[in-house]
Design a protein around this motif. Sequence first.
Motif, PDB file in Angstrom:
ATOM      1  N   ILE A   1       0.839  -1.204   0.000  1.00  0.00           N
ATOM      2  CA  ILE A   1       0.000   0.000   0.000  1.00  0.00           C
ATOM      3  C   ILE A   1       0.868   1.247   0.000  1.00  0.00           C
ATOM      4  CG2 ILE A   1      -1.789   1.240   1.272  1.00  0.00           C
ATOM      5  CD1 ILE A   1      -2.617  -1.464   2.446  1.00  0.00           C
ATOM      6  N   HIS A   2       0.658   2.094  -1.026  1.00  0.00           N
ATOM      7  CA  HIS A   2       1.444   3.314  -1.189  1.00  0.00           C
ATOM      8  C   HIS A   2       0.563   4.451  -1.703  1.00  0.00           C
ATOM      9  CE1 HIS A   2       5.732   1.937  -0.769  1.00  0.00           C
ATOM     10  NE2 HIS A   2       5.113   0.770  -0.854  1.00  0.00           N
ATOM     11  N   ALA A   3       1.133   5.642  -1.698  1.00  0.00           N
ATOM     12  CA  ALA A   3       0.504   6.811  -2.323  1.00  0.00           C
ATOM     13  C   ALA A   3       1.559   7.498  -3.173  1.00  0.00           C
ATOM     14  CB  ALA A   3      -0.057   7.759  -1.270  1.00  0.00           C
ATOM     15  N   ASP A   4       1.111   8.317  -4.121  1.00  0.00           N
ATOM     16  CA  ASP A   4       1.997   8.903  -5.112  1.00  0.00           C
ATOM     17  C   ASP A   4       2.273  10.372  -4.832  1.00  0.00           C
ATOM     18  OD1 ASP A   4       3.474   8.136  -7.324  1.00  0.00           O
ATOM     19  OD2 ASP A   4       1.702   7.321  -8.348  1.00  0.00           O
ATOM     20  N   GLY A   5       3.271  10.882  -5.529  1.00  0.00           N
ATOM     21  CA  GLY A   5       3.593  12.307  -5.476  1.00  0.00           C
ATOM     22  C   GLY A   5       4.130  12.756  -6.814  1.00  0.00           C
TER      23      GLY A   5
END
Length: 269
Positions: free
Chosen positions: A154-158
């Motif tokens: 589980i990750h989020a982007d930038g």
Amino acid sequence: MKQIFCCLLAILCLSGCTSSLQEKTESVSNQTAPVSSQQQVKQDEQEMVQPEKNLPLEGKVICVDPGHEVTNLREQEPINPYSSETKEAFVGGTAGKNQTEEQLNLSVGLELQTLLEKQGATVVMTRTTHESDMTSYKRAKLANEKQADLCIRIHADGSTDSSVHGMSMLVPYGEQLASQTIVEPSRLAGECVLTAAIKATGAKNNGIVQRSDLTGFNFAEVPTILIEMGFMSNPEEDALMETQNYQDQLAQGVCDGIIAYFADQKNNE
């Protein structure tokens, strides 16, 4: 004459007592009959209770890997099993206005753990606290050791472009993988989970992305996928991902996708 009258009176009294006794016996019998009937009905109902259906993820082992961590450790880790090349093991993720990626990943990961366990899965968490010494290499090894049926990272982007937004799914690919057998099931799982997460949140679909440079993929021996939940660099998407409601939607979408994946696998057996 007096004696005859006394005898008749005695007979009448005895007859009255017998009648009264019969009435009382019948009364008691009438009172206890319904109780016996109710007990029989209850017993019949208990015998008619059907066994519970199997939960959709019963018997499945799912590794949930909330990306990044809080640590002061500095060390290198290998990139793939066939090279001596290494990279920095602990790399800070992106951040939004009021939370870091590490915090967001853990929050959604813990919610996902709860949802998966309710569906019968055995969940292996790579971390349950902000502080951790788990490198990507160690996370992959943990999923392998537990023989996970699926590992979800589980990750989020930038991005430097704040207008970029949406959700994507990363899947393993390339000759550097420890096991080529994970490629196809990982792709199928990634498609199911991305579809369900997009449906649950309404996020923009940025599609499936094949990656050959991720340690967590290259050392995986079990199907492994990585979801990028959205861009914390996008003000609107970042604000959404701060809310408990949207985090719940993200976790539910991922859970629904995992259920769909295993249902498809079963149907294709």
